[in-house]
Write an enzyme that holds these catalytic residues in place. Structure first.
Site, PDB file in Angstrom:
ATOM      1  N   THR A   1      -9.106  -1.908   2.929  1.00 21.84           N
ATOM      2  CA  THR A   1      -8.848  -2.404   1.584  1.00 21.84           C
ATOM      3  C   THR A   1      -9.060  -3.906   1.518  1.00 21.84           C
ATOM      4  OG1 THR A   1      -7.362  -2.254  -0.308  1.00 21.84           O
ATOM      5  CG2 THR A   1      -6.301  -2.539   1.820  1.00 21.84           C
TER       6      THR A   1
ATOM      7  N   ASP B   1     -14.346   5.522  -2.763  1.00 20.62           N
ATOM      8  CA  ASP B   1     -13.884   4.934  -4.029  1.00 20.62           C
ATOM      9  C   ASP B   1     -14.746   5.441  -5.192  1.00 20.62           C
ATOM     10  OD1 ASP B   1     -11.808   3.354  -3.059  1.00 20.62           O
ATOM     11  OD2 ASP B   1     -13.109   1.643  -2.666  1.00 20.62           O
TER      12      ASP B   1
ATOM     13  N   GLY C   1     -14.975  -6.701 -14.851  1.00 16.37           N
ATOM     14  CA  GLY C   1     -14.780  -7.142 -13.473  1.00 16.37           C
ATOM     15  C   GLY C   1     -16.002  -6.823 -12.624  1.00 16.37           C
TER      16      GLY C   1
ATOM     17  N   LYS D   1     -13.583  -4.814   2.546  1.00 12.39           N
ATOM     18  CA  LYS D   1     -14.498  -3.691   2.276  1.00 12.39           C
ATOM     19  C   LYS D   1     -15.981  -4.007   2.471  1.00 12.39           C
ATOM     20  CE  LYS D   1     -11.530  -1.238  -0.967  1.00 12.39           C
ATOM     21  NZ  LYS D   1     -11.421  -0.570  -2.257  1.00 12.39           N
TER      22      LYS D   1
ATOM     23  N   SER E   1       0.819  -1.215   0.000  1.00  3.66           N
ATOM     24  CA  SER E   1       0.000   0.000   0.000  1.00  3.66           C
ATOM     25  C   SER E   1       0.854   1.268   0.000  1.00  3.66           C
ATOM     26  CB  SER E   1      -0.897   0.016   1.234  1.00  3.66           C
ATOM     27  OG  SER E   1      -1.575   1.249   1.303  1.00  3.66           O
TER      28      SER E   1
ATOM     29  N   TYR F   1      -2.836   0.748 -10.755  1.00  2.00           N
ATOM     30  CA  TYR F   1      -1.958   1.932 -10.674  1.00  2.00           C
ATOM     31  C   TYR F   1      -0.473   1.584 -10.704  1.00  2.00           C
ATOM     32  CZ  TYR F   1      -1.831   0.889  -5.658  1.00  2.00           C
ATOM     33  OH  TYR F   1      -1.695   0.281  -4.437  1.00  2.00           O
TER      34      TYR F   1
ATOM     35  N   SER G   1      -0.760   4.140   0.585  1.00  2.00           N
ATOM     36  CA  SER G   1      -1.563   5.077   1.372  1.00  2.00           C
ATOM     37  C   SER G   1      -0.767   5.680   2.531  1.00  2.00           C
ATOM     38  CB  SER G   1      -2.832   4.398   1.884  1.00  2.00           C
ATOM     39  OG  SER G   1      -3.689   4.140   0.803  1.00  2.00           O
TER      40      SER G   1
ATOM     41  N   GLY H   1     -15.863  -6.999  -8.870  1.00  2.00           N
ATOM     42  CA  GLY H   1     -15.451  -6.998  -7.458  1.00  2.00           C
ATOM     43  C   GLY H   1     -15.870  -5.700  -6.771  1.00  2.00           C
ATOM     44  N   GLY H   2     -15.178  -5.373  -5.689  1.00  2.00           N
ATOM     45  CA  GLY H   2     -15.520  -4.196  -4.893  1.00  2.00           C
ATOM     46  C   GLY H   2     -15.389  -2.892  -5.662  1.00  2.00           C
TER      47      GLY H   2
HETATM   48  P1  ATR Z   1     -11.526  -5.293  -6.183  1.00  2.00           P
HETATM   49  O1  ATR Z   1     -12.152  -5.277  -4.821  1.00  2.00           O
HETATM   50  O2  ATR Z   1     -10.273  -4.464  -6.266  1.00  2.00           O
HETATM   51  O3  ATR Z   1     -12.481  -4.944  -7.267  1.00  2.00           O
HETATM   52  P2  ATR Z   1     -11.772  -8.162  -6.456  1.00  2.00           P
HETATM   53  O4  ATR Z   1     -12.972  -8.116  -5.572  1.00  2.00           O
HETATM   54  O5  ATR Z   1     -10.749  -9.206  -6.220  1.00  2.00           O
HETATM   55  O6  ATR Z   1     -10.990  -6.778  -6.437  1.00  2.00           O
HETATM   56  O7  ATR Z   1     -12.309  -8.261  -7.968  1.00  2.00           O
HETATM   57  C1  ATR Z   1     -11.485  -8.458  -9.025  1.00  2.00           C
HETATM   58  C2  ATR Z   1     -12.319  -8.691 -10.296  1.00  2.00           C
HETATM   59  O8  ATR Z   1     -11.373  -8.899 -11.364  1.00  2.00           O
HETATM   60  C3  ATR Z   1     -13.203  -9.920 -10.250  1.00  2.00           C
HETATM   61  O9  ATR Z   1     -14.420  -9.619 -10.889  1.00  2.00           O
HETATM   62  C4  ATR Z   1     -12.415 -10.960 -11.064  1.00  2.00           C
HETATM   63  O10 ATR Z   1     -13.221 -11.881 -11.781  1.00  2.00           O
HETATM   64  P3  ATR Z   1     -13.914 -13.184 -11.091  1.00  2.00           P
HETATM   65  O11 ATR Z   1     -15.158 -12.662 -10.452  1.00  2.00           O
HETATM   66  O12 ATR Z   1     -14.192 -14.073 -12.237  1.00  2.00           O
HETATM   67  O13 ATR Z   1     -12.913 -13.729 -10.128  1.00  2.00           O
HETATM   68  C5  ATR Z   1     -11.703 -10.084 -12.064  1.00  2.00           C
HETATM   69  N1  ATR Z   1     -10.471 -10.705 -12.584  1.00  2.00           N
HETATM   70  C6  ATR Z   1      -9.326 -10.930 -11.924  1.00  2.00           C
HETATM   71  N2  ATR Z   1      -8.405 -11.499 -12.735  1.00  2.00           N
HETATM   72  C7  ATR Z   1      -8.992 -11.630 -13.953  1.00  2.00           C
HETATM   73  C8  ATR Z   1      -8.572 -12.148 -15.223  1.00  2.00           C
HETATM   74  N3  ATR Z   1      -7.351 -12.658 -15.408  1.00  2.00           N
HETATM   75  N4  ATR Z   1      -9.450 -12.102 -16.259  1.00  2.00           N
HETATM   76  C9  ATR Z   1     -10.687 -11.590 -16.079  1.00  2.00           C
HETATM   77  N5  ATR Z   1     -11.146 -11.096 -14.911  1.00  2.00           N
HETATM   78  C10 ATR Z   1     -10.317 -11.119 -13.858  1.00  2.00           C
END
Ligand code: ATR
Length: 287
Positions: A70, A110, A134, A74, A23, A231, A25, A136-137
């Protein structure tokens, strides 16, 4: 190190995460405190999922005044808070906690941290077609704020079931229907043909896999807005190719600095020294 500057009055902030070593931060916030001459210190706390409850009790018990939250806490952290700001509640994720006399309040910066660099580049999300990679969070916060500001959002995710659940939750809170698709070449080409905004919220392209991208160069067009939450490197392959294609680009560092500045303002009540924070973040990343 500045150890001799801390006193019995020093207020403590920090970040909880697992992992947390990477991090930036701490350098960003400590630079901001120093710039404004504030008697505050920001520390990293490595908190594993099974210790999250104890960490939040510790925050109260030790009178730690504010923390950033983080990966992977979250969403889980919400259950240990006394109050959650309406925006964070709608997004379902908290990245900032403020301790007001023992009362723990959760916020999400965020979402606004994504919106601010967009507005700085004079991009108005209203009426735009946005594609988010994606689910995720980070995706949740960005999908929410874009939808709230009038964009038509489609989420593409590798695990399609996860995206559906996620979309249903966000659509329910924003009252706007969003699309979801499995992330594959065919779907990506179809949505990119009409997209105005593309946001990568996956870790694809992150160091050391600098050469990876989910989007081929041919799908990027002039005038498109391309943002990447990654980043490190500060300019991912996706952003480099987008720039070459004539797109407007927004890097993950800007979003990181903005969410940090907005966190700082929640803890101190003061306007954050944005440029100082940006400088410290760039220095830490050697860019
Ligand atoms: P964050 O909180 O930073 O968003 P996260 O919750 O780990 O991180 O989410 C990461 C996202 O990236 C997820 O949607 C993940 O897809 P899955 O739901 O299928 O796991 C996606 N992701 C990570 N690596 C990937 C890759 N190589 N190709 C496509 N999607 C990927």
């Amino acid at each position: 190190m500045l150890n001799e500057e801390f006193t019995g009055k020093t207020r403590i902030c920090g970040i909880i995460g697992d992992p947390v070593e990477h991090s930036i931060s701490p350098v960003m916030h400590n630079a901001a405190f120093k710039k404004l001459g504030l008697d505050y210190l920001y520390l990293p706390f490595h908190v594993q999922p099974e210790n999250l409850r104890r960490a939040m009790e510790g925050m109260r018990g030790l009178n730690i005044c504010g923390i950033n939250v983080t990966i992977p806490h979250k969403i889980e952290v919400l259950q240990y808070l006394d109050a959650v700001d309406p925006l964070a509640a709608k997004i379902g994720a908290v990245n900032v906690v403020v301790n007001s006399g023992g009362l723990l309040q959760g916020f999400n910066t965020d979402a606004e941290g994504f919106l601010q660099p967009l507005l700085e580049k004079k991009v108005d999300p209203r009426g735009k077609r946005a594609v988010i990679l994606g689910a995720g969070g980070a995706s949740r916060a960005i999908a929410y704020i874009l939808s709230e500001h009038g964009s038509d959002v489609t989420i593409l995710n590798r695990t399609s079931g996860k995206a559906i659940q996620f979309i249903e939750a966000v659509s329910q809170t924003t009252g706007k229907i969003m699309g979801t698709m499995e992330l594959n070449e065919m779907n990506l080409s179809a949505v990119m043909a009409v997209a105005d905004i593309l946001v990568n919220t996956t870790s694809v392209g992150m160091s050391p896999a600098n050469n990876e991208t989910l989007v081929t160069r041919a799908l990027l067009r002039p005038g498109m807005v391309v943002a990447d939450v990654v980043y490190n490197p500060s300019k991912t392959r996706l952003l480099m190719e987008a720039e070459k294609a004539g797109a407007v680009t927004i890097g993950g560092l800007e979003m990181l600095v903005w969410q940090g500045a907005l966190s700082f303002e929640k803890w101190t009540g003061l306007k954050a020294p944005l440029e100082e924070m940006r400088k410290a973040a760039r220095k830490a990343l050697k860019v």
